[in-house]
Scaffold this motif. Structure first.
Motif, PDB file in Angstrom:
ATOM      1  N   THR A 177     -65.695 -74.167  85.012  1.00 14.76           N
ATOM      2  CA  THR A 177     -67.035 -74.728  85.232  1.00 14.76           C
ATOM      3  C   THR A 177     -67.919 -73.731  85.975  1.00 14.76           C
ATOM      4  N   GLN A 178     -67.370 -73.073  86.988  1.00 14.44           N
ATOM      5  CA  GLN A 178     -68.163 -72.174  87.816  1.00 14.44           C
ATOM      6  C   GLN A 178     -68.298 -70.773  87.221  1.00 14.44           C
ATOM      7  N   LYS A 179     -67.224 -70.256  86.572  1.00 11.27           N
ATOM      8  CA  LYS A 179     -67.213 -68.866  86.147  1.00 11.27           C
ATOM      9  C   LYS A 179     -67.109 -68.681  84.634  1.00 11.27           C
ATOM     10  N   GLY A 180     -66.737 -69.722  83.920  1.00 13.20           N
ATOM     11  CA  GLY A 180     -66.547 -69.598  82.478  1.00 13.20           C
ATOM     12  C   GLY A 180     -65.242 -68.893  82.128  1.00 13.20           C
ATOM     13  N   ARG A 181     -64.388 -68.647  83.102  1.00 14.32           N
ATOM     14  CA  ARG A 181     -63.116 -67.979  82.875  1.00 14.32           C
ATOM     15  C   ARG A 181     -62.171 -68.334  84.009  1.00 14.32           C
ATOM     16  N   VAL A 182     -60.865 -68.157  83.768  1.00 12.44           N
ATOM     17  CA  VAL A 182     -59.890 -68.465  84.807  1.00 12.44           C
ATOM     18  C   VAL A 182     -58.640 -67.599  84.593  1.00 12.44           C
ATOM     19  N   VAL A 183     -58.111 -67.085  85.686  1.00 13.80           N
ATOM     20  CA  VAL A 183     -56.848 -66.356  85.630  1.00 13.80           C
ATOM     21  C   VAL A 183     -55.711 -67.366  85.582  1.00 13.80           C
ATOM     22  N   LEU A 184     -54.814 -67.194  84.620  1.00  8.91           N
ATOM     23  CA  LEU A 184     -53.704 -68.131  84.446  1.00  8.91           C
ATOM     24  C   LEU A 184     -52.517 -67.682  85.295  1.00  8.91           C
ATOM     25  N   HIS A 185     -52.544 -68.042  86.576  1.00  8.21           N
ATOM     26  CA  HIS A 185     -51.454 -67.686  87.475  1.00  8.21           C
ATOM     27  C   HIS A 185     -50.161 -68.369  87.028  1.00  8.21           C
ATOM     28  N   GLY A 186     -49.055 -67.734  87.334  1.00  4.72           N
ATOM     29  CA  GLY A 186     -47.757 -68.340  87.041  1.00  4.72           C
ATOM     30  C   GLY A 186     -47.228 -68.056  85.661  1.00  4.72           C
ATOM     31  N   LEU A 187     -47.948 -67.236  84.863  1.00  4.43           N
ATOM     32  CA  LEU A 187     -47.422 -66.789  83.575  1.00  4.43           C
ATOM     33  C   LEU A 187     -46.701 -65.463  83.820  1.00  4.43           C
ATOM     34  N   ASN A 188     -45.392 -65.458  83.701  1.00  3.30           N
ATOM     35  CA  ASN A 188     -44.575 -64.307  84.073  1.00  3.30           C
ATOM     36  C   ASN A 188     -43.842 -63.761  82.858  1.00  3.30           C
ATOM     37  N   PHE A 189     -43.937 -62.437  82.681  1.00  5.68           N
ATOM     38  CA  PHE A 189     -43.355 -61.775  81.517  1.00  5.68           C
ATOM     39  C   PHE A 189     -42.215 -60.856  81.941  1.00  5.68           C
ATOM     40  N   ASP A 190     -41.290 -60.597  81.014  1.00  5.12           N
ATOM     41  CA  ASP A 190     -40.304 -59.541  81.212  1.00  5.12           C
ATOM     42  C   ASP A 190     -41.025 -58.218  81.405  1.00  5.12           C
ATOM     43  N   PHE A 191     -40.416 -57.307  82.163  1.00  7.01           N
ATOM     44  CA  PHE A 191     -41.044 -56.022  82.443  1.00  7.01           C
ATOM     45  C   PHE A 191     -41.374 -55.279  81.153  1.00  7.01           C
ATOM     46  N   ASN A 192     -42.646 -54.940  81.009  1.00  2.00           N
ATOM     47  CA  ASN A 192     -43.137 -54.146  79.877  1.00  2.00           C
ATOM     48  C   ASN A 192     -42.890 -54.832  78.529  1.00  2.00           C
ATOM     49  N   GLN A 193     -42.741 -56.169  78.554  1.00  2.08           N
ATOM     50  CA  GLN A 193     -42.484 -56.944  77.342  1.00  2.08           C
ATOM     51  C   GLN A 193     -43.501 -58.071  77.217  1.00  2.08           C
ATOM     52  N   ALA A 194     -43.548 -58.697  76.026  1.00  2.00           N
ATOM     53  CA  ALA A 194     -44.465 -59.814  75.797  1.00  2.00           C
ATOM     54  C   ALA A 194     -43.759 -61.161  75.921  1.00  2.00           C
ATOM     55  N   LYS A 195     -42.477 -61.160  76.225  1.00  2.00           N
ATOM     56  CA  LYS A 195     -41.714 -62.400  76.324  1.00  2.00           C
ATOM     57  C   LYS A 195     -41.977 -63.096  77.656  1.00  2.00           C
ATOM     58  N   LEU A 196     -42.338 -64.399  77.579  1.00  2.00           N
ATOM     59  CA  LEU A 196     -42.569 -65.183  78.793  1.00  2.00           C
ATOM     60  C   LEU A 196     -41.243 -65.602  79.420  1.00  2.00           C
ATOM     61  N   LEU A 197     -41.199 -65.574  80.756  1.00  2.00           N
ATOM     62  CA  LEU A 197     -40.013 -66.026  81.476  1.00  2.00           C
ATOM     63  C   LEU A 197     -40.021 -67.538  81.628  1.00  2.00           C
ATOM     64  N   ALA A 198     -38.865 -68.106  81.872  1.00  2.00           N
ATOM     65  CA  ALA A 198     -38.741 -69.555  82.019  1.00  2.00           C
ATOM     66  C   ALA A 198     -39.580 -70.082  83.174  1.00  2.00           C
ATOM     67  N   SER A 199     -39.831 -69.218  84.181  1.00  2.00           N
ATOM     68  CA  SER A 199     -40.624 -69.643  85.339  1.00  2.00           C
ATOM     69  C   SER A 199     -42.078 -69.929  84.990  1.00  2.00           C
ATOM     70  N   SER A 200     -42.492 -69.653  83.747  1.00  2.00           N
ATOM     71  CA  SER A 200     -43.874 -69.899  83.318  1.00  2.00           C
ATOM     72  C   SER A 200     -44.108 -71.344  82.879  1.00  2.00           C
ATOM     73  N   LYS A 201     -43.070 -72.151  82.803  1.00  2.00           N
ATOM     74  CA  LYS A 201     -43.169 -73.496  82.229  1.00  2.00           C
ATOM     75  C   LYS A 201     -44.206 -74.360  82.934  1.00  2.00           C
ATOM     76  N   ALA A 202     -44.233 -74.338  84.280  1.00  2.00           N
ATOM     77  CA  ALA A 202     -45.158 -75.203  85.014  1.00  2.00           C
ATOM     78  C   ALA A 202     -46.606 -74.869  84.690  1.00  2.00           C
ATOM     79  N   SER A 203     -46.919 -73.568  84.597  1.00  2.00           N
ATOM     80  CA  SER A 203     -48.296 -73.183  84.289  1.00  2.00           C
ATOM     81  C   SER A 203     -48.674 -73.542  82.854  1.00  2.00           C
ATOM     82  N   LEU A 204     -47.763 -73.365  81.905  1.00  2.00           N
ATOM     83  CA  LEU A 204     -48.040 -73.752  80.518  1.00  2.00           C
ATOM     84  C   LEU A 204     -48.320 -75.247  80.413  1.00  2.00           C
ATOM     85  N   THR A 205     -47.576 -76.039  81.166  1.00  2.00           N
ATOM     86  CA  THR A 205     -47.795 -77.489  81.165  1.00  2.00           C
ATOM     87  C   THR A 205     -49.175 -77.828  81.703  1.00  2.00           C
ATOM     88  N   ALA A 206     -49.598 -77.149  82.811  1.00  2.00           N
ATOM     89  CA  ALA A 206     -50.914 -77.406  83.394  1.00  2.00           C
ATOM     90  C   ALA A 206     -52.038 -77.023  82.429  1.00  2.00           C
TER      91      ALA A 206
END
Length: 501
Positions: free
Chosen positions: A388-417
């Protein structure tokens, strides 16, 4: 001669301190084998155990050739001041009588130039002379005596430098080197411990700084106290595995919980003895020794070449990181393989610079682990406020393997939100924008950032989000949030954003 004048100035200044400290030194004892010259007073004294020293056994008059041998043992040094209009000849003859009474072999008896050019250079650079201002190698009547006595435990060496240091004052430097066995078992290691993520409370000794404690894996050297301490839950640590070449040291890079402890220790223990104790204890605990070095073999600035950031400028206090090639510096790096994660450890030792100084030790330990990435999360309310304020948002809590595009299991809570927010705003469409730091080429970073954006979209589709609402974009390193000047800043620049179309 400049050096003579300089020594005179130093002697005058130091004599003021010497006079004030005379009572303190009056209680110092002579070596049990050789008493002081009658009427002499002790001006400085020191003892160091299991130390390596060069002993001259022959000189070539008129040349710089002095035959030296290396001896390891207990070194006892005394500096005496003798008043009463004595000559170096008279004092020297008395010490030659001492040699006879000891049943020792006279190796060297020379005066000034007959000892060779700059005959005492080796002495001024040795531990025995550090902080000593009794003898003067620029005096034309300086007499030098060296003797050896054979015993069933090894050879004992005696050295005397007898000189006119000031009007009517004789200076006597006496150094005795006795054979000595290495004292071991001064460090213990416990390799069968369970590493806790939380420090156990410290029962601190009064000499230790507040909030510090030994690491449970390795004890302090007996008699040391903690002068510097820091612990980080997660950091990147460089473990040297060899000498630096062109200011680049070969390293193993380890991420995990880091603990750095700086100790001070009396100089009554040589760096060789400290080093051997740590090395023996680590080997006995089944540590794999990755690299060791001593003195000049460590090269220049081994520790200084590891870290360039200001955050790590004082990491190795109290040890000087710019170890010169002639520094009394020793180093060990090691690894312990445990049932969980390996432990890496380095020990840096710097010897006392003077006979009144202290030894310094740093133990740096890293317990390899994965970073806890669940500390920053998002919720639908946060997403709504930012968009609403900025027209954009950083999606915190999306965690990837090092130098990879695969999401880690710890990203589940942010994906749900994110899914919940999109369900609450079914008319909105977004660019899913991937960002990277500046490590690597532009092409690779751009591909990686788009691949990560695409992965996020694919995971949201699995959660029943309409794929037509989301468009993947990868812009790599071209839009950083902050300068890529540190590891922390680079981590902040590696992100995925939702940008309202």
């Amino acid at each position: 001669m400049f050096s003579t004048i300089l020594r005179g100035i130093i002697f005058f200044i130091s004599s003021l301190a010497i006079l004030g400290a005379q009572q303190a030194y009056a209680s110092k004892e002579d070596h049990p084998a050789v008493s002081r010259y009658e009427g002499a007073t002790i001006k400085n004294t020191g003892v160091i155990h299991y130390q390596k020293i060069s002993v001259p056994v022959n000189v070539m008059p008129g040349t710089e050739d002095t035959e030296l041998i290396e001896v390891i043992g207990k070194i006892t040094a005394h500096g005496y001041r003798l008043e009463g209009n004595k000559s170096t000849l008279e004092v020297g003859l008395n010490y030659k009588q001492v040699i006879e009474k000891l049943g020792a072999e006279l190796l060297i008896d020379c005066v000034d130039k007959l000892c060779g050019y700059q005959p005492l250079d080796f002495y001024w650079q040795s531990w025995a002379n550090y902080n000593s201002l009794i003898a003067d190698d620029n005096d034309d009547e300086t007499r030098f005596l060296v003797a050896k006595r054979a015993t069933d435990k090894g050879d004992i060496y005696y050295q005397w430098i007898i000189t006119n240091v000031y009007d009517g004052i004789i200076g006597i430097e006496q150094t005795i080197i006795e054979p000595e066995a290495l004292l071991l078992d001064q460090v213990t290691v416990n390799s069968n411990i369970t590493i806790s993520a939380v420090q156990t409370p410290l029962r601190a000794e009064k000499e230790d700084i507040d909030g510090s404690q030994d690491h449970p894996v390795i004890s302090r050297y007996q008699g040391a106290y903690i002068s510097d301490y820091r612990q980080r839950e997660f950091e990147k640590v460089f473990i040297p595995t060899g000498v630096a070449v062109n200011q680049v040291a070969p390293v193993i890079t380890v991420e995990g919980k880091g603990t750095t402890i700086g100790y001070n220790l009396s100089n009554s223990q040589s760096t060789l003895q400290i080093y051997q104790n740590y090395l023996s204890a680590l080997k006995a605990a089944d540590f794999e020794i990755l690299y060791t070095c001593n003195l000049a073999a460590c090269g220049n600035a081994l520790l200084d070449d590891l870290y360039s950031s200001e955050a790590n400028q004082y990491r190795f206090n109290p040890v000087e990181t710019n170890n010169d090639s002639d520094s009394d510096f020793r180093f060990i790096s090691a690894k312990l393989t445990t049932s969980s994660n390996p432990i890496f450890l380095l020990v840096a030792i710097e010897g006392a610079l003077t006979s009144n100084g202290i030894n310094k030790i740093v133990v740096d330990i890293v317990e390899k682990s994965e970073m806890n990435t669940a500390k920053v999360t998002i919720d639908p309310e946060y997403l709504n406020d930012e968009i609403t304020q900025k027209g954009r948002v950083v999606l915190h809590g999306l965690n990837f393997d090092f130098n990879q595009a695969k999401l880690l299991a710890s990203s589940k809570a942010s994906l749900t939100a994110i899914t919940q927010y999109l369900a609450q705003h079914p008319q909105q469409r977004f660019y899913v924008v991937g960002h990277t730091d500046n490590v690597g080429s532009y092409e690779i970073n751009t591909q990686l950032s788009k691949a990560r954006a695409q992965t996020v979209i694919e995971e949201l589709i699995k959660l029943k989000v309409d794929k037509s609402r989301l468009t993947p974009i990868g812009i790599g390193p071209v839009s950083p949030k902050i300068a890529n000047s540190s590891d922390a800043n680079k981590a902040e620049n590696r992100r995925v954003e939702l940008v309202l179309q």
